[in-house]
Scaffold this motif. Sequence first.
Motif, PDB file in Angstrom:
ATOM      1  N   ALA A 199       5.442   4.775  14.282  1.00 42.53           N
ATOM      2  CA  ALA A 199       5.489   3.312  14.121  1.00 42.53           C
ATOM      3  C   ALA A 199       4.698   2.938  12.884  1.00 42.53           C
ATOM      4  O   ALA A 199       3.858   3.705  12.404  1.00 42.53           O
ATOM      5  CB  ALA A 199       4.907   2.622  15.356  1.00 42.53           C
ATOM      6  N   PRO A 200       4.951   1.748  12.342  1.00 46.20           N
ATOM      7  CA  PRO A 200       4.157   1.294  11.188  1.00 46.20           C
ATOM      8  C   PRO A 200       2.681   1.167  11.576  1.00 46.20           C
ATOM      9  O   PRO A 200       2.339   0.982  12.753  1.00 46.20           O
ATOM     10  CB  PRO A 200       4.754  -0.073  10.862  1.00 46.20           C
ATOM     11  CG  PRO A 200       6.085  -0.091  11.523  1.00 46.20           C
ATOM     12  CD  PRO A 200       5.975   0.774  12.733  1.00 46.20           C
ATOM     13  N   ARG A 207     -12.342   2.290  10.665  1.00 46.94           N
ATOM     14  CA  ARG A 207     -12.075   2.435   9.238  1.00 46.94           C
ATOM     15  C   ARG A 207     -13.276   1.972   8.401  1.00 46.94           C
ATOM     16  O   ARG A 207     -13.902   0.960   8.707  1.00 46.94           O
ATOM     17  CB  ARG A 207     -10.835   1.629   8.862  1.00 46.94           C
ATOM     18  CG  ARG A 207     -10.328   1.939   7.458  1.00 46.94           C
ATOM     19  CD  ARG A 207      -8.938   1.425   7.230  1.00 46.94           C
ATOM     20  NE  ARG A 207      -8.807   0.013   7.559  1.00 46.94           N
ATOM     21  CZ  ARG A 207      -7.669  -0.665   7.413  1.00 46.94           C
ATOM     22  NH1 ARG A 207      -6.589  -0.053   6.994  1.00 46.94           N
ATOM     23  NH2 ARG A 207      -7.622  -1.947   7.723  1.00 46.94           N
ATOM     24  N   GLY A 208     -13.574   2.760   7.377  1.00 44.31           N
ATOM     25  CA  GLY A 208     -14.726   2.457   6.538  1.00 44.31           C
ATOM     26  C   GLY A 208     -16.001   3.065   7.085  1.00 44.31           C
ATOM     27  O   GLY A 208     -17.098   2.753   6.631  1.00 44.31           O
ATOM     28  N   THR A 237      -3.551   1.829  15.133  1.00 41.59           N
ATOM     29  CA  THR A 237      -3.354   2.907  14.156  1.00 41.59           C
ATOM     30  C   THR A 237      -3.638   2.378  12.745  1.00 41.59           C
ATOM     31  O   THR A 237      -3.447   1.192  12.463  1.00 41.59           O
ATOM     32  CB  THR A 237      -1.911   3.443  14.226  1.00 41.59           C
ATOM     33  OG1 THR A 237      -0.996   2.335  14.181  1.00 41.59           O
ATOM     34  CG2 THR A 237      -1.683   4.242  15.485  1.00 41.59           C
ATOM     35  N   THR A 238      -4.109   3.293  11.884  1.00 45.09           N
ATOM     36  CA  THR A 238      -4.540   2.862  10.541  1.00 45.09           C
ATOM     37  C   THR A 238      -3.567   3.266   9.431  1.00 45.09           C
ATOM     38  O   THR A 238      -3.783   2.910   8.276  1.00 45.09           O
ATOM     39  CB  THR A 238      -5.935   3.450  10.231  1.00 45.09           C
ATOM     40  OG1 THR A 238      -5.893   4.865  10.404  1.00 45.09           O
ATOM     41  CG2 THR A 238      -6.990   2.844  11.133  1.00 45.09           C
ATOM     42  N   HIS A 239      -2.521   4.060   9.781  1.00 46.98           N
ATOM     43  CA  HIS A 239      -1.495   4.348   8.772  1.00 46.98           C
ATOM     44  C   HIS A 239      -0.134   4.566   9.433  1.00 46.98           C
ATOM     45  O   HIS A 239      -0.051   4.778  10.641  1.00 46.98           O
ATOM     46  CB  HIS A 239      -1.880   5.534   7.873  1.00 46.98           C
ATOM     47  CG  HIS A 239      -2.196   6.801   8.621  1.00 46.98           C
ATOM     48  ND1 HIS A 239      -3.473   7.165   8.962  1.00 46.98           N
ATOM     49  CD2 HIS A 239      -1.382   7.801   9.075  1.00 46.98           C
ATOM     50  CE1 HIS A 239      -3.454   8.315   9.592  1.00 46.98           C
ATOM     51  NE2 HIS A 239      -2.182   8.724   9.675  1.00 46.98           N
ATOM     52  N   ASP A 240       0.929   4.490   8.652  1.00 49.97           N
ATOM     53  CA  ASP A 240       2.304   4.605   9.167  1.00 49.97           C
ATOM     54  C   ASP A 240       2.539   5.952   9.841  1.00 49.97           C
ATOM     55  O   ASP A 240       2.050   6.991   9.384  1.00 49.97           O
ATOM     56  CB  ASP A 240       3.316   4.445   8.027  1.00 49.97           C
ATOM     57  CG  ASP A 240       3.291   3.038   7.433  1.00 49.97           C
ATOM     58  OD1 ASP A 240       2.796   2.123   8.117  1.00 49.97           O
ATOM     59  OD2 ASP A 240       3.745   2.872   6.279  1.00 49.97           O
TER      60      ASP A 240
END
Length: 617
Positions: free
Chosen positions: A475-476, A414-415, A438-441
Amino acid sequence: MAGKGSDSPAIGIDLGTTYSCVAVWKNKRIEIIPNDQGNRTTPSAVAFVDAELLIGDGAKNQAPMNSANTIFDAKRLIGRRFSDSKVQEDMKLWPFKVIKGLADTPKIVVTYKGQKKEFLAEEISSMILAKMKESAEVYLGKVVKNAVITVPAYFNDSQRQATKDAGTIAGLNVIRMINEPTAAAIAYGLDNTSDIVGKINVLVFDLGGGTFDVSIMTIEEGGIFEVKAVAGDTHLGGEDFDNRMVDHCVEEFKRRWNKDLTGNQRALGRLRFACEKAKRMLSCTTQTSIDLDSLHEGIDFSMKFNRAKFEELNMGSFNKCIETLETCLTDAKMKKSCVEQVILVGGSTRIPKVQHMLRDFFDDKELCKSVNPDEAVAYGAAVMAAKVSGISDKSVHDVALRDVTPLSLGVAVRGKLLSVVIPRNTSIPTSNSKYYYTTHDNQSVIPIEVYQGERSRCTDNHLLGEFSISGVPPAPKGATKVMVCFEIDINGILTVTASIISTGKMKKLVISNENGRLSKKEIEKMISDAEKYKFEDQEFKKKAKAYNALEDCIYTMKNTIKEHSVKKSVHHEILQVMKKALDETTKQLENNQAAPYAELHLKKLHLEFVCEPLFYV
């Protein structure tokens, strides 16, 4: 694994930017193999001339007159993208044309047999490798299949794989790839076995025609070679020094006559050839001259070139070499006073200023010149080839090599930051794993982008490949864990696998053609094409031989008829029939230079039959 001993000889090849060299273990020692011209190094050049393909000396010799169809510097293109800034810079200087192919792959365009042909850098390199293979087969008197090929220490994964592909296209089984400075250190170690007591630190300074590498390693008594650190530049070498000389001459020509040479590719080709010759001269004399008749628009060009001017033009590159050396020492955590031997490798280390700067850096330390800078890499490659192929000789069998990866390897996170999985200068073979989340829901797919380089922002590094692993359970964000494993084999080539911890689902990185690799189908096609060009070349030589034999036959018969006419030993009418046949054949030859081999051979047989009475008088 290759076969044992002499049943299946394995050769070592130094595939250079400007010159290549091949060696083999024979008669209990390493022998450098000469080419068909008797030279121990072969120009890395390929020329397409009318109906003939020239490789090596023949290609280089005709380059000034056929620059658009003479390919050199293929090593500077191999494994790179067309959009690469280095490729774009080089394209301005090359006399041959390079276009953008599929997936941003550079393609070289030439005219061959009246048609436009396109070649990848791998194909051109494979032709040079095939030439080295052929030289070895002639020298050894047997078929050669197995080879160890060297690459610059700073070659990335794509460049290494592309070099391996070139070997496959050339009909070689690449049993190992090793770094050029490491191969040179092996050559030094074997030649100085008696002088190595305990452990010594050596620095290999490898400045060739197109690439520059510095390696620091330890050599232990008994033949253990351990690389501590490498640094370098895959785009720095003698070709750059030539280019600056050419640029200077172009500017001088414009200053004197207000005419621009840059659009005249033939003139630039001749000028490049003359500048390279002058550069070599300046390594042994302080002044030389460049003299070219009718260089452009009928204007003769002549100018003096001294060593001081050459050094001034290239001082930036020389300083860069020293800066890279300092980086390598820092990475190896070694003071320069701890370096016991500085080994010079590559033809550009003959430049007096380079040697002077190195001596100054190492406080007037004497530089090691005991290994031949042009042959040391091929020598070391042949040692490794002998070891891998099972030669039992102790001096070869005991060689143990511990190399390092030249650049950091990691994935984008990320980034757009680079998360390093394997740091540079890690001993290989090696493997390492890292966990990512994971970086999002409810993320169902996780993209994996693999980069090689030292910059913090991933896009500033070299993209090796990318793939995705799907089937991630809902998953979240941050709940699903993925393990990414990097594995580097003994050749320095990378495999990446990603697995979802909760499900065990796994996916392996396959760097496809879209990422600069050749597919199996493409390699097979190139192998087929290589065979076709080889067959065409053989047919051309066969036809040329038949053509020359027919011309010789006509000449001999005409002279013999003159002798018999004077002696009057053959009936006049028979002589007239012979003369008519010879004249008709001569005219046919003049009108049909492209006659096939079979036709030429039959004409010769026919003439010999018609003129047979001459030899029975």
